[in-house]
Each structure stands twice: as C-alpha cells, then as structure tokens.
Scaffold this motif. Structure first.
Motif, PDB file in Angstrom:
ATOM      1  N   GLU A   1       0.851  -1.189   0.000  1.00 33.86           N
ATOM      2  CA  GLU A   1       0.000   0.000   0.000  1.00 33.86           C
ATOM      3  C   GLU A   1       0.888   1.240   0.000  1.00 33.86           C
ATOM      4  O   GLU A   1       2.018   1.209   0.499  1.00 33.86           O
ATOM      5  CB  GLU A   1      -0.830   0.035   1.297  1.00 33.86           C
ATOM      6  N   CYS A   2       0.389   2.323  -0.514  1.00 34.69           N
ATOM      7  CA  CYS A   2       1.117   3.587  -0.435  1.00 34.69           C
ATOM      8  C   CYS A   2       1.316   3.963   1.037  1.00 34.69           C
ATOM      9  O   CYS A   2       0.371   3.901   1.821  1.00 34.69           O
ATOM     10  CB  CYS A   2       0.306   4.660  -1.166  1.00 34.69           C
ATOM     11  N   PRO A   3       2.547   4.362   1.421  1.00 35.09           N
ATOM     12  CA  PRO A   3       2.795   4.671   2.835  1.00 35.09           C
ATOM     13  C   PRO A   3       2.003   5.876   3.333  1.00 35.09           C
ATOM     14  O   PRO A   3       1.848   6.081   4.532  1.00 35.09           O
ATOM     15  CB  PRO A   3       4.305   4.956   2.879  1.00 35.09           C
ATOM     16  N   MET A   4       1.498   6.675   2.421  1.00 36.54           N
ATOM     17  CA  MET A   4       0.760   7.876   2.825  1.00 36.54           C
ATOM     18  C   MET A   4      -0.723   7.568   3.082  1.00 36.54           C
ATOM     19  O   MET A   4      -1.471   8.446   3.484  1.00 36.54           O
ATOM     20  CB  MET A   4       0.830   8.931   1.723  1.00 36.54           C
ATOM     21  N   ALA A   5      -1.135   6.342   2.806  1.00 37.88           N
ATOM     22  CA  ALA A   5      -2.568   6.011   2.905  1.00 37.88           C
ATOM     23  C   ALA A   5      -3.015   5.802   4.347  1.00 37.88           C
ATOM     24  O   ALA A   5      -4.211   5.854   4.642  1.00 37.88           O
ATOM     25  CB  ALA A   5      -2.875   4.764   2.082  1.00 37.88           C
ATOM     26  N   ALA A   6      -2.056   5.561   5.261  1.00 34.43           N
ATOM     27  CA  ALA A   6      -2.420   5.238   6.643  1.00 34.43           C
ATOM     28  C   ALA A   6      -3.357   6.297   7.218  1.00 34.43           C
ATOM     29  O   ALA A   6      -3.128   7.490   7.060  1.00 34.43           O
ATOM     30  CB  ALA A   6      -1.153   5.131   7.485  1.00 34.43           C
ATOM     31  N   GLY A   7      -4.398   5.845   7.878  1.00 32.92           N
ATOM     32  CA  GLY A   7      -5.326   6.784   8.521  1.00 32.92           C
ATOM     33  C   GLY A   7      -6.389   7.320   7.578  1.00 32.92           C
ATOM     34  O   GLY A   7      -7.277   8.058   7.988  1.00 32.92           O
ATOM     35  N   ASN A   8      -6.311   6.934   6.304  1.00 36.73           N
ATOM     36  CA  ASN A   8      -7.292   7.369   5.317  1.00 36.73           C
ATOM     37  C   ASN A   8      -8.661   6.757   5.677  1.00 36.73           C
ATOM     38  O   ASN A   8      -8.782   5.554   5.854  1.00 36.73           O
ATOM     39  CB  ASN A   8      -6.816   6.869   3.944  1.00 36.73           C
ATOM     40  N   ARG A   9      -9.674   7.623   5.765  1.00 35.45           N
ATOM     41  CA  ARG A   9     -10.997   7.136   6.171  1.00 35.45           C
ATOM     42  C   ARG A   9     -11.584   6.127   5.191  1.00 35.45           C
ATOM     43  O   ARG A   9     -12.360   5.250   5.568  1.00 35.45           O
ATOM     44  CB  ARG A   9     -11.965   8.317   6.330  1.00 35.45           C
ATOM     45  N   HIS A  10     -11.185   6.284   3.943  1.00 37.31           N
ATOM     46  CA  HIS A  10     -11.598   5.365   2.895  1.00 37.31           C
ATOM     47  C   HIS A  10     -11.320   3.900   3.298  1.00 37.31           C
ATOM     48  O   HIS A  10     -12.136   3.017   3.064  1.00 37.31           O
ATOM     49  CB  HIS A  10     -10.751   5.751   1.675  1.00 37.31           C
ATOM     50  N   LEU A  11     -10.156   3.675   3.923  1.00 34.27           N
ATOM     51  CA  LEU A  11      -9.784   2.312   4.312  1.00 34.27           C
ATOM     52  C   LEU A  11     -10.688   1.792   5.430  1.00 34.27           C
ATOM     53  O   LEU A  11     -11.016   0.612   5.478  1.00 34.27           O
ATOM     54  CB  LEU A  11      -8.313   2.258   4.760  1.00 34.27           C
ATOM     55  N   ILE A  12     -11.099   2.705   6.317  1.00 35.17           N
ATOM     56  CA  ILE A  12     -12.016   2.300   7.400  1.00 35.17           C
ATOM     57  C   ILE A  12     -13.356   1.877   6.798  1.00 35.17           C
ATOM     58  O   ILE A  12     -13.939   0.865   7.170  1.00 35.17           O
ATOM     59  CB  ILE A  12     -12.230   3.468   8.391  1.00 35.17           C
ATOM     60  N   TYR A  13     -13.838   2.650   5.835  1.00 35.35           N
ATOM     61  CA  TYR A  13     -15.115   2.297   5.202  1.00 35.35           C
ATOM     62  C   TYR A  13     -15.015   0.962   4.477  1.00 35.35           C
ATOM     63  O   TYR A  13     -15.946   0.163   4.493  1.00 35.35           O
ATOM     64  CB  TYR A  13     -15.554   3.388   4.209  1.00 35.35           C
ATOM     65  N   LYS A  14     -13.863   0.725   3.850  1.00 37.44           N
ATOM     66  CA  LYS A  14     -13.689  -0.558   3.151  1.00 37.44           C
ATOM     67  C   LYS A  14     -13.772  -1.721   4.134  1.00 37.44           C
ATOM     68  O   LYS A  14     -14.416  -2.725   3.856  1.00 37.44           O
ATOM     69  CB  LYS A  14     -12.332  -0.605   2.447  1.00 37.44           C
TER      70      LYS A  14
END
Ligand code: Q46
Ligand code: ZN
Ligand code: ZN
Length: 305
Positions: free
Chosen positions: A221-234
């Motif tokens: 995964e891109c290292p900048m994605a951490a904490g992205n709300r999108h991932l929580i919704y997924k």
C-alpha cells in the motif's frame, strides 16, 4: 470445489455470484463483467482511443489488460508522484507490464516536470497527502488525456472503492459528491470523458485475476494512505459482505438505479473558464493544481513564500 462452467477444479469462489470458477473461466467471467459494465453505462465505443491511468497496482494493470483483451486500443499513463521508494517500485511494475505486452506507457514525473513531490506539496498546502495527491493526479491525467487527443480516460476503481466512497459520501450526505459518483462522467468544459470499467468486480477479484494472468503488480500500500478514512469504510463494508454476501454490490448498484439521478441535479455545472497559468479548465483565475504548485515551489512564481 468445481467450476460452474466446465466442472474442472475451481480456484476461486465468487460468493456474490454464488459461483466457483477455474482459472480460465474466472478470467472469462472478469472479461464479461467488464463488457457488461461498458455496455450498461455506455462507457466505450469500439473505435475509441483509450488512456488508462496506471499506478502499478493490481486494479489499474488488470483493467488495462482486460480492455486490451476485449480489443480496445488502450495506452497507459503512469505518474511519478515522488513518494520515495513506493513511487520507484510502482513505476517499475507499470513499465514491466507495458513492455511484456508491447503496450505504450506514457509517463509524467511530478517532481521532474513540476518541481514538487506529493509530500512537499501536501505540507506546503497544509493538505493531507491524499488530497494533494488526488488533486495532482486528476489534473495530470485530465491534461494528458486532452493533450493526447484520447476519447476516454479509464481508471481502475473497483466495486470496493466505489462502495467505500459512496458510504463516506452518504454518511456526510455530501450531495455534491453524491452527484458526481457515477461510473461514467461525460466530457464537459474541457475535461475528458472518464469511465470506471471495474465497477462490477471486487478488489479480491482483481488480485485473483492478476495472479492467474501472471501480472506482477505492486502489493504494498502507499505509505501515505495510513489513517485514510476510505480504508475504514472498506473494512466496515468487508465485514458486512462476510455476513451478507452481495450487500456491497447491492448498496452501490441500488444507489445508481434508484437515487443517483436525484443528486446529479445538485451538480454545479456553472461555466468553467481557463486557468491563466496552464490553460486547464478552472472556475477561478488560477486552477487548484497551479495554486498547489505555487505554494510548493514558490520560487517558480516569483519568490513568494
Ligand atoms: S497514492 Fe496518493 Fe493514493 Fe498514496 S498519497 Fe494517497 S492518493 S494513498 S491511491
Ligand atoms: Zn472452468
Ligand atoms: Zn493551472
């Protein structure tokens, strides 16, 4: 576990379709899902020149592969975002795929051509990285599609991506974003037509597709994605899908069928002018990308800090 088509040994179960497939028939199933999405939403014409936004990840390489297999003339575009090792590795995957298939890959390097990378741009503009990154990618993909005379810009957003975005937009009842959430956006005001042919396929489908087709994609995964709300919704939607197979697709496609039209009326279709710096369509005098560049590379624009 047997393939529903040939009764040979199955390699994957697709619970949403209540079906198991062998490798060969799973690949055909994916092609059929793309063909149906293209037809249902009038995404592509056979003679279209197509530009695929390629990141080196599974979805963008899979959609490129699927469209070429379906007979479309599709080039790829990779954008180097300057996100350290992640960008170097992802570029390698995109290049190797293009080479192995004899396909044309265009490249734009954000730091090399525009003087800033995503982490610097985000810091300078006080935006979260994904916001500065998304803004830059949209601008550069749109520009490349228009400048290159392509009919359509394709992105690899799959069902999981679209359902997660819809979930977030619905939680906030963000009617403007809801109005924009459709797998086809027509060309307008100097922007290219944009389509998402993978909306009928999941993230898991795409990982399996790449494995079976021998597509070597970037898994990290891109290292900048951490904490992205999108991932929580997924994650939330994946939990729901385990308990209720098909819920994700139902949520998304029922929205498109029953509600999307109501929000489309909310869209701001006001006339768009041209950015005085780069000539791209813009509602303000200077477009959002040039304003980001101005903050990230002040010296380019006369030493402002
Ligand atoms: S590349 Fe860019 Fe993604 Fe990384 S900074 Fe965010 S948006 S997570 S698809
Ligand atoms: Zn089979
Ligand atoms: Zn501009």
């Amino acid at each position: 576990m047997k393939c529903v088509v040939c009764r040979g040994a199955a390699v994957i179960d697709v619970r949403r379709h209540n079906a198991n497939f062998c490798g060969e028939h799973f690949v055909r199933h994916c092609g059929e899902q793309v063909r149906r999405a293209v037809e249902d939403f009038d995404m592509l014409q056979p003679e279209d020149r197509v530009l695929v936004a390629v990141s080196g990840g599974k979805d963008s390489l899979a959609v490129w592969d699927l469209l070429v297999e379906l007979g479309y003339q599709a080039d790829g575009l990779y954008i180097g975002l300057g996100i350290g090792e992640y960008s170097e590795t992802s570029g390698g995957h995109a290049r190797r795929f293009a080479e192995s298939r004899g396909l044309t890959l265009l490249e734009v390097d954000l730091p090399g051509e525009y003087g800033f990378d995503v982490p610097t741009g985000a810091k300078a503009a006080r935006r979260v990285p994904c916001s500065a990154c998304g803004l830059s990618k949209r601008h550069l993909f749109d520009k490349a599609a228009v400048d290159g005379g392509y009919d359509v810009l394709v992105t690899g957003h799959n069902l999981d991506d679209e359902a997660a975005v819809l979930f977030g937009n619905t939680l906030r009842w963000d009617t403007d974003y809801l109005g924009r959430q459709y797998p086809v956006l027509p060309a307008r005001n100097g922007f290219p037509k944009k389509v998402k042919p993978l909306v009928r396929l999941s993230e898991r489908d795409m990982a399996a597709y790449c494995l079976i087709r021998g597509i070597d994609y970037l898994v990290d995964e891109c290292p900048m994605a951490a904490g992205n709300r999108h991932l929580i919704y997924k994650d939330l939607l994946n939990d729901l899908e385990v308990r209720s197979p098909g819920a994700k697709a139902d949520f998304y496609f029922s929205y498109l069928r029953n509600a999307a039209d109501r929000f489309r009326e909310d869209r701001d279709e006001s006339v768009v002018g041209e950015c005085s710096r780069c000539g791209s369509p813009s509602q303000g005098e200077v477009c959002a990308f040039c304003r980001l560049q101005e903050r990230a590379v002040p010296v380019t624009f006369g030493g402002r800090t």
